[in-house]
Write an enzyme that holds these catalytic residues in place. Structure first.
Site, PDB file in Angstrom:
ATOM      1  N   LYS A  24       0.844  -1.198   0.000  1.00  0.00           N
ATOM      2  CA  LYS A  24       0.000   0.000   0.000  1.00  0.00           C
ATOM      3  C   LYS A  24       0.877   1.245   0.000  1.00  0.00           C
ATOM      4  O   LYS A  24       1.904   1.280   0.690  1.00  0.00           O
ATOM      5  CB  LYS A  24      -0.917  -0.024   1.233  1.00  0.00           C
ATOM      6  CG  LYS A  24      -1.984   1.067   1.262  1.00  0.00           C
ATOM      7  CD  LYS A  24      -2.909   0.889   2.472  1.00  0.00           C
ATOM      8  CE  LYS A  24      -3.950   1.981   2.586  1.00  0.00           C
ATOM      9  NZ  LYS A  24      -4.857   1.803   3.729  1.00  0.00           N
TER      10      LYS A  24
ATOM     11  N   SER B  79      -9.863   1.932   2.877  1.00  0.00           N
ATOM     12  CA  SER B  79      -8.968   2.658   1.995  1.00  0.00           C
ATOM     13  C   SER B  79      -7.970   1.783   1.235  1.00  0.00           C
ATOM     14  O   SER B  79      -7.377   2.248   0.269  1.00  0.00           O
ATOM     15  CB  SER B  79      -8.197   3.694   2.800  1.00  0.00           C
ATOM     16  OG  SER B  79      -7.304   3.069   3.711  1.00  0.00           O
TER      17      SER B  79
ATOM     18  N   SER C 179      -9.879  -0.385   7.078  1.00  0.00           N
ATOM     19  CA  SER C 179      -9.308  -0.225   5.739  1.00  0.00           C
ATOM     20  C   SER C 179      -8.668  -1.484   5.156  1.00  0.00           C
ATOM     21  O   SER C 179      -8.364  -1.516   3.969  1.00  0.00           O
ATOM     22  CB  SER C 179      -8.271   0.903   5.735  1.00  0.00           C
ATOM     23  OG  SER C 179      -8.928   2.146   5.749  1.00  0.00           O
TER      24      SER C 179
END
Lengths: 507, 100
Positions: A79, A154, A178
């Site tokens: 990420k 997210s 997330s």
């Protein structure tokens, strides 16, 4: 079946056996990305040169016996809020466009020590603020199961990359769900560890008392193996915790005997889509067949988790994001009159609307005259919420919950109304407020062909219990291997692949 | 109807947040913050008298160490490479102090 259809554990085994090289694995991940990225856009950046160079080094170390772990040579996506030395890390924000970290996050260091090969950095909501990956400054990511739908957020990029078989597994972060919510939306398995288990050193901070790095993978076994690799006590993160044991794979037993499963009535009432409800409750029946005892109970205080969470998360965000001032790294406004004007213009131009919204709210609740009424009140609510979980875990080993109120919404449906978007986090944020470990496992498909995920929440430091429950469920789950087109089990041991059965390009 | 956030309040908060909002953004911020605070006001239903606030999940205390450079490993060039502006091995910012 291509190499990226394998789980990380399966691919790692082939690499150690010499059937496949780390270089071939990296090449395959890059080739898959080449094929899929036009549609999915899971990555913000791909790093073929770095990946192939690393893969060659790793292959050498596997050959000479220096590397022999389960992740040696296995491709991973990271990420883009987790720092990677020499590889741009943007947090999906104009504010950090072009930022190249001079150091790697501890979790990344740990992964590289284990021989995993970083393929690229994945898309996300800007600074991890959002539930759809639509607040990214670099474009949306699409759900591999249906391109008209969001992947969740997210960590939408990490989850979509794993679901689309672009990579073996991914690293992500979870501040309010997330990892777990996009894992549910993308039909993959994602774990948020107990707070402090994985060092936050090198994770760009959003809500420091809530943030945890964790794995996104194709199955429970991979989640446990990756957690073993990345978890560490770290002097560079003074909130990291020294754990008694870092054995997580030892929990992978196909047996739920003696496990007490709590089903909070407050999580299965109004607001939950009936198809999701049915699929999630089925997890309890499956585990009961394997020897668990499931029982309904009232968790209480559930409706206060969202307001408490948004006060705390935004307060911490407003403080953490004060560092973005255009001086040492990242974006700087082109025109300004003096230092203060430079700060303000830089921040106003560099941050997107959702980030500004949260910084404003956070600055307000921390401001003189409102601190006690809002921030302190939220911290007290947090204490009460934690106590509610303490009582629950006195009776149960695992709490079963949905990961989201519905399957993935359509693109463009969520951003207009912030309060409504925040309500979608109701089942995931409590684990962050209380520091609890929780895992999402795929547990079915809705009538529109979108995946549904179930969440198993454990008490602090009880990852092994949720891993055992998740693993036992996974072994019995008849939907594993199902694809949306075929609608029936494909008979493969590996988890469901979005385009298998559609005859999609498999490298 | 939502909580009313005054122009002065938005002005004050944007100073704290170091943000310069356009008129349109200010109106949006007023509406958003009003709605959020209405929602957050639910917390007032909770009796929190005597409840310890929990800023952190586990007890945390200061962690002291000797004041010596450790770890990092990054060199000055690597760090300055990220600076929007640098000169003579230092970050360059607009003039802030006039020494006459």
């Amino acid at each position: 079946m291509g190499l990226m259809d394998l789980t990380a554990a399966e691919l790692g085994k082939k690499i150690r056996a010499g059937e496949v090289s780390a270089v071939e694995a990296a090449e395959e991940a890059l080739a898959r990305a080449e094929v899929k990225e036009g549609q999915i856009h899971a990555y913000i950046s791909l790093n073929p040169d770095y990946a192939l160079k690393r893969a060659k080094q790793v292959q050498k170390q596997i050959a000479d016996g220096t590397l022999s772990g389960p992740l040696a040579g296995v491709p991973v996506a990271v990420k883009d809020n987790i720092c990677t030395r020499g590889i741009p890390t943007t947090c999906a924000s104009r504010m950090l466009e072009g930022f190249v970290p001079p150091y790697s996050a501890r979790a990344v260091e740990n992964l590289e020590k284990a021989g995993a090969v970083i393929i690229g950095k994945t898309n996300m909501d800007e600074f991890a603020m959002g539930s759809t990956t639509e607040t990214s400054a670099f474009g949306v990511t699409r759900n591999p199961w249906n391109l008209e739908h969001v992947p969740g957020g997210s960590s939408g990029g990490s989850c979509a990359a794993v679901a689309a078989r672009e990579v073996s597994f991914a690293l992500a972060s979870d501040t309010g769900g997330s990892i777990r919510q996009p894992s549910a939306f993308c039909g993959v398995t994602g774990l948020k560890p107990t707070y402090g288990t994985v060092s936050r050193y090198g994770l760009v901070a959003y809500g420091s008392s809530l943030d945890q790095i964790g794995p996104v993978a194709k199955d429970v076994t991979d989640c446990a193996a990756v957690l073993e690799a990345i978890a560490s006590w770290d002097p560079a993160d003074s909130t990291s915790v020294k754990r008694d044991s870092y054995d997580f794979t030892g929990a992978l037993k196909d047996d739920a005997k003696g496990l007490r499963i709590g089903i909070p009535r407050d999580y299965f009432g109004a607001g939950l889509n009936p198809e999701v409800k049915e699929a999630v409750l089925r997890v309890a029946w499956v585990l009961e067949e394997k020897g668990a005892a499931a029982e309904e109970f009232d968790l209480s205080l559930v409706q206060y988790a969202i307001p408490a969470y948004y006060v705390i998360a935004c307060a911490e965000a407003s403080s953490n994001l004060a560092r973005f001032d255009g001086v040492k790294y990242g974006y700087r406004a082109a025109e300004y009159a003096g230092l203060h004007s430079m700060y303000k213009k830089t921040r106003s131009e560099g941050f997107g609307p959702e980030v500004k919204r949260r910084i404003m709210l956070g600055s307000f609740v921390l401001s003189s005259g409102y601190y006690d009424a809002y921030y302190r009140k939220a911290l007290q609510a947090r204490t009460l919420i934690r106590q509610a979980f303490d009582s629950a875990f006195a009776r149960f080993d695992v709490i079963l919950a949905p990961a989201a109120p519905s399957a993935a919404p359509r693109l463009g449906e969520s951003l207009d109304d912030p309060v409504r978007m925040y309500l979608g986090d109701i089942y995931t944020i409590s684990a962050n407020l209380a520091g609890l470990p929780a895992i999402t496992v795929p547990c079915g498909m809705d009538s529109a062909g979108l995946p549904i995920g179930a969440q198993l929440i454990g008490d602090c430091f009880e990852e092994k219990k949720i891993l055992r429950a998740a693993y036992a469920f996974e072994q019995a789950a008849e939907y594993a291997g199902r694809s949306p087109a075929a609608g029936k089990p494909a008979g493969e041991k590996t988890a469901a692949a979005p385009e298998a059965g559609k005859g999609g390009a498999q490298g | 109807m939502g909580k009313t956030i005054s122009d002065e309040m938005i002005e004050h908060v944007s100073i704290l947040a170091q943000l310069e909002l356009s008129d349109e953004e200010k109106e949006q911020a007023k509406a958003d913050m009003g709605r959020m605070l209405d929602y957050i006001d639910q917390l007032n239903e909770l009796d929190t008298a005597g409840v310890e606030p929990m800023a952190h999940v586990f007890p945390v205390e200061n962690v002291f160490r000797e004041d010596v450079a450790a770890g990092a490993g990054a060199c000055r060039e690597e760090i300055l490479a990220n600076a929007p502006k640098s000169r003579d091995g230092a970050f360059q910012v607009p003039k802030t102090v006039d020494i006459g």
